[in-house]
Design an enzyme around this catalytic site. Structure first.
Site, short mmCIF file in Angstrom:
data_model
loop_
_atom_site.label_atom_id
_atom_site.label_comp_id
_atom_site.label_asym_id
_atom_site.label_seq_id
_atom_site.Cartn_x
_atom_site.Cartn_y
_atom_site.Cartn_z
N GLU A 99 0.78 -1.24 0.00
CA GLU A 99 0.00 0.00 0.00
C GLU A 99 0.81 1.29 0.00
OE1 GLU A 99 -2.78 -0.08 3.23
OE2 GLU A 99 -3.96 -1.69 2.36
N GLU A 123 -5.24 -8.80 1.46
CA GLU A 123 -5.84 -8.51 2.76
C GLU A 123 -7.33 -8.29 2.60
OE1 GLU A 123 -4.18 -5.09 4.83
OE2 GLU A 123 -2.14 -5.75 4.42
C1 PNW Z 1 -4.15 -1.99 5.64
N1 PNW Z 1 -8.53 2.14 3.35
O1 PNW Z 1 -4.29 -0.59 5.65
C2 PNW Z 1 -2.75 -2.34 6.08
O2 PNW Z 1 -2.03 -2.99 5.06
C3 PNW Z 1 -2.68 -3.15 7.34
O3 PNW Z 1 -1.41 -3.05 7.91
C4 PNW Z 1 -3.76 -2.69 8.29
O4 PNW Z 1 -3.66 -3.24 9.58
C5 PNW Z 1 -5.09 -3.06 7.66
O5 PNW Z 1 -5.19 -2.57 6.34
C6 PNW Z 1 -6.29 -2.59 8.45
O6 PNW Z 1 -6.31 -1.22 8.57
C7 PNW Z 1 -5.38 0.05 5.09
O7 PNW Z 1 -8.64 3.37 3.57
C8 PNW Z 1 -5.51 1.41 5.28
O8 PNW Z 1 -9.37 1.52 2.64
C9 PNW Z 1 -6.54 2.11 4.71
C10 PNW Z 1 -7.47 1.45 3.92
C11 PNW Z 1 -7.36 0.10 3.72
C12 PNW Z 1 -6.32 -0.60 4.30
#
Ligand code: PNW
Length: 454
Positions: free
Chosen positions: A163, A356
């Site tokens: 990401e 994920e």
């Molecule tokens: C991911 N969104 O972050 C990360 O890869 C993980 O480390 C994290 O724990 C997990 O998702 C849960 O938050 C994200 O805005 C951050 O859609 C933002 C978004 C999605 C995933």
């Protein structure tokens, strides 16, 4: 048949979120250690010092994954555990830790899928301007080379960056995540270009140095949209919205990151939108970024909804009052796991792996000593049914990684939000499998033929 026979059923985590041992055995600090130590940045001042204690629980955690029945574990490597200052001096104890982890997984028939970078830049590199430094792609290449030389006799599955939309968008633009910078759009786009070059160099060096034939991917996220109805015009509007950079939320998109990686060029619409803020780049840069990949990884949790307005123009629908939401206040939109893989497969033409997907909730241990996380079961059931539908409709979906095997350090939310199939008692570090762990185990056992509702 629902899912292909060789489908990868995995669980995921990331180094800083689970390992703890942040000052142990020679690990150097990362930007996240410094961010946690900055008052007001992380919920209740939580830190990664102990986290889930996974550094000291290699066998126990590997048993949890094995008993679930998963055939893969996606975890990340802490760069500053291997190179405390990011470059130069190696820390053998850090290398030995990942040897133990990889071997424990392999002994149990679990395939390790390594993410090279899950947001924890060594602090010493941040002090040299981090991703703004034009040498950052070379730092990353050197680190990757060392990882591949050490582990590629046993590891075949690799992801470069997790990401960039978030570690740059939240880390360099909004300041919500480490290192907490609020830079101009021009600077963020320069850092992004360096991160993409780092990706390219890493892929190249994996292919050059891997001792066993590698499978390589990228793990982006982005602003995904599903159509209000499945009419052709709504579908086209959703696709268009998904692959358009939104001016207001410009770092959170697919195309600026994925088009260079998979297609070898920045998207026209982004070049127009960003104008003079676009960094200078050469054809050689774009070739380097555009290394052949084996899979398109993607993290999907949620999506907006659009309909075709006048002339087919996408009209984003507001979230209805009282919409179903996670503890993160993300919309629950199971169709994101149908349209996300479909749109990405159509655009980039590579097999898709969901790197994920999961639910943030606030679970606790009930009076009977168990954790009844019915919300998570319902969420996963809805989403996985949609993923199966995508597979049945011809999308080449090869794997699914649930986030996360266990509750962990949820970045700026600290330990307040729980994503795990396994509950962590942060006082004792006891691991308590939740109801969803049993449920997901049955899904895996049936290779997704059976995705029961509650
Ligand atoms: C991911 N969104 O972050 C990360 O890869 C993980 O480390 C994290 O724990 C997990 O998702 C849960 O938050 C994200 O805005 C951050 O859609 C933002 C978004 C999605 C995933």
């Amino acid at each position: 048949m629902a899912f292909p026979k060789q489908f990868t059923w995995g669980v995921a985590s990331a180094a800083f979120q689970v390992e703890g041992a942040s000052n142990i055995d020679g690990r150097g600090p990362s930007v996240w250690d410094a961010f946690c130590d900055t008052p007001g940045k992380v919920f209740d001042g939580h830190t990664g010092e102990i986290a889930c204690g996974s550094y000291d629980r290699v066998e126990e955690d590997a048993d949890l994954i094995q008993n679930l029945g998963a055939n893969a574990y996606r975890f990340s490597i802490s760069w500053s555990r291997l190179f405390p200052k990011g470059t130069g001096e190696r820390n053998e104890a850090g290398f030995a830790y990942y040897d133990r982890l990889i071997d424990a997984l392999l002994e149990r028939g679990i395939v390790p899928w390594i993410t090279l970078y899950h947001w924890d830049l060594p602090l010493a590199l941040h002090e040299q301007d981090g991703w703004l430094n034009p040498n950052s792609p070379i730092w990353f290449e050197e680190y990757t080379k060392a990882v591949v030389e050490r582990y590629s006799d046993r590891v075949t599955h690799w992801f470069t960056l997790n990401e960039p939309q978030i570690f740059l968008g939240h880390g360099y633009k909004d300041g919500k995540d480490a290192p907490g910078l609020q830079l101009s759009r021009k600077e963020v786009l320069l850092a992004t270009h360096h991160a993409l070059l780092a990706h390219g160099r890493a892929v190249k060096v994996i292919r050059e140095c891997a001792k066993s034939s590698p499978t390589i991917g990228f793990a982006p996220v982005g602003g995904l949209y599903t159509p209000e109805t499945e009419s052709a015009s709504d579908l086209e509007a959703a696709r268009k919205a998904t692959f358009t950079i939104d001016e207001a939320n410009w770092a959170f998109n697919y195309t600026w990151y994925c088009d260079p990686v998979f297609l070898g060029h920045y998207p026209e619409q982004g070049l127009e939108l960003f104008g003079d803020d676009v960094p200078e780049f050469t054809d050689a840069d774009m070739e380097l970024i555009n290394q052949p990949l084996d899979i398109c990884g993607v993290n999907i949790y949620t999506a907006g909804v659009v309909r075709a307005g006048e002339d087919g123009h996408p009209e984003k629908l507001p979230d209805p009052v009282g919409y179903p939401m996670t503890m993160f206040r993300w919309t629950i939109n199971p169709r994101s796991l149908y349209f996300g893989p479909k749109f990405l497969y159509e655009r980039y033409g590579l097999p898709v792996v969901i790197t994920e997907n999961g639910l943030a909730s606030m679970d606790w241990v009930h009076l009977d000593g168990k954790v009844h996380d019915t919300g998570r079961i319902d969420y996963l059931s809805r989403y996985l049914n949609e993923l199966r539908r995508a597979s049945e409709d011809g999308v080449d979906v090869r794997g699914y990684f649930q986030w996360s095997i266990m509750d962990n350090f949820e970045w700026a939310q600290g330990y307040a939000l729980r994503f795990g199939l396994v509950y962590i008692d942060y006082q004792t570090l006891a691991r308590i499998p939740k109801d969803s762990y049993e449920w997901f185990g049955r899904v895996i056992e049936s290779n997704g033929e059976s995705i029961p509702r509650l």
